[in-house]
Design a protein around this motif. Structure first.
Motif, PDB file in Angstrom:
ATOM      1  N   ARG A  97       0.821  -1.216   0.000  1.00 30.12           N
ATOM      2  CA  ARG A  97       0.000   0.000   0.000  1.00 30.12           C
ATOM      3  C   ARG A  97       0.849   1.257   0.000  1.00 30.12           C
TER       4      ARG A  97
ATOM      5  N   TRP B  82      -3.483   8.223   7.164  1.00 25.77           N
ATOM      6  CA  TRP B  82      -4.592   8.730   6.368  1.00 25.77           C
ATOM      7  C   TRP B  82      -5.739   9.198   7.251  1.00 25.77           C
TER       8      TRP B  82
ATOM      9  N   LEU C 216     -10.381  12.648  -0.312  1.00 30.33           N
ATOM     10  CA  LEU C 216     -10.295  11.615  -1.349  1.00 30.33           C
ATOM     11  C   LEU C 216      -9.107  10.688  -1.117  1.00 30.33           C
ATOM     12  N   LYS C 217      -8.005  11.235  -0.615  1.00 28.68           N
ATOM     13  CA  LYS C 217      -6.852  10.390  -0.288  1.00 28.68           C
ATOM     14  C   LYS C 217      -7.200   9.445   0.860  1.00 28.68           C
TER      15      LYS C 217
ATOM     16  N   ASP D 218      -9.337   6.351   0.038  1.00 31.30           N
ATOM     17  CA  ASP D 218      -8.610   5.212  -0.532  1.00 31.30           C
ATOM     18  C   ASP D 218      -8.325   4.145   0.514  1.00 31.30           C
ATOM     19  N   ASP D 219      -8.278   4.566   1.764  1.00 33.87           N
ATOM     20  CA  ASP D 219      -8.026   3.623   2.855  1.00 33.87           C
ATOM     21  C   ASP D 219      -9.320   3.250   3.577  1.00 33.87           C
TER      22      ASP D 219
END
Length: 163
Positions: free
Chosen positions: A37, A44, A72-73, A76-77
């Motif tokens: 990852r 995050w 948005l980052k 992802d998690d």
């Protein structure tokens, strides 16, 4: 021409350097370079919190676009807090065009993973017919789910909530 940083820019540079020094020591960076990852969930989560600070102007100048980038980052998690807040940005037209259907999509994603605030926000959409067919019964169901999940504002008079 003066290319030196302003006082605010210097403060931001120092904050970023301190954050990276504290949160991303060289050992962690090397470890994450080997990880598929390439990041940690905890990092995050902190980025999502930083997005909230930008969204609300706490300690930084309010910047909805920067908040969206950070959310948005974090999404992802699988960060439900970030998912819910993307919905808030779309519902209110903060940095994006108001889009209730897009807000609903993000609230549903967040609700699926247990975010009680998203559940309450879905209740509000259904109660007021924002991007969905108005349905007091569906609104009440969402408010009840939110209340059972710990969302305090949904505990009073489900189905009669103000948006």
């Amino acid at each position: 021409m003066d290319f030196s940083l302003s006082e605010e820019q210097e403060m931001l540079k120092k904050s970023a350097r301190d954050f990276l020094t504290n949160e991303c020591p060289k050992t962690l960076v090397r470890e994450m370079a080997k990880d598929e990852r390439g990041y940690t969930s905890e990092l995050w989560r902190k980025m999502a919190n930083l997005g909230w600070m930008y969204q609300n102007g706490f300690g930084v100048e309010r910047d909805y676009i920067e908040a969206m980038k950070l959310y948005l980052k974090a999404v992802d998690d699988g960060n439900a807090f970030a998912m819910c807040n993307i919905g808030v940005l779309y519902q209110n037209g903060f940095g994006v065009k108001t889009d209730y259907a897009e807000a609903r999509k993000w609230y549903e994603k967040a609700a699926e993973v247990g975010n009680s605030g998203a559940m309450g926000n879905l209740g509000s959409l259904y109660q007021n017919g924002l991007g969905v067919e108005r349905s007091p019964a569906t609104a009440k169901q969402w408010y009840e789910k939110a209340a059972k999940s710990g969302y305090v504002p949904a505990r009073s008079a489900p189905g009669e909530q103000k948006p």
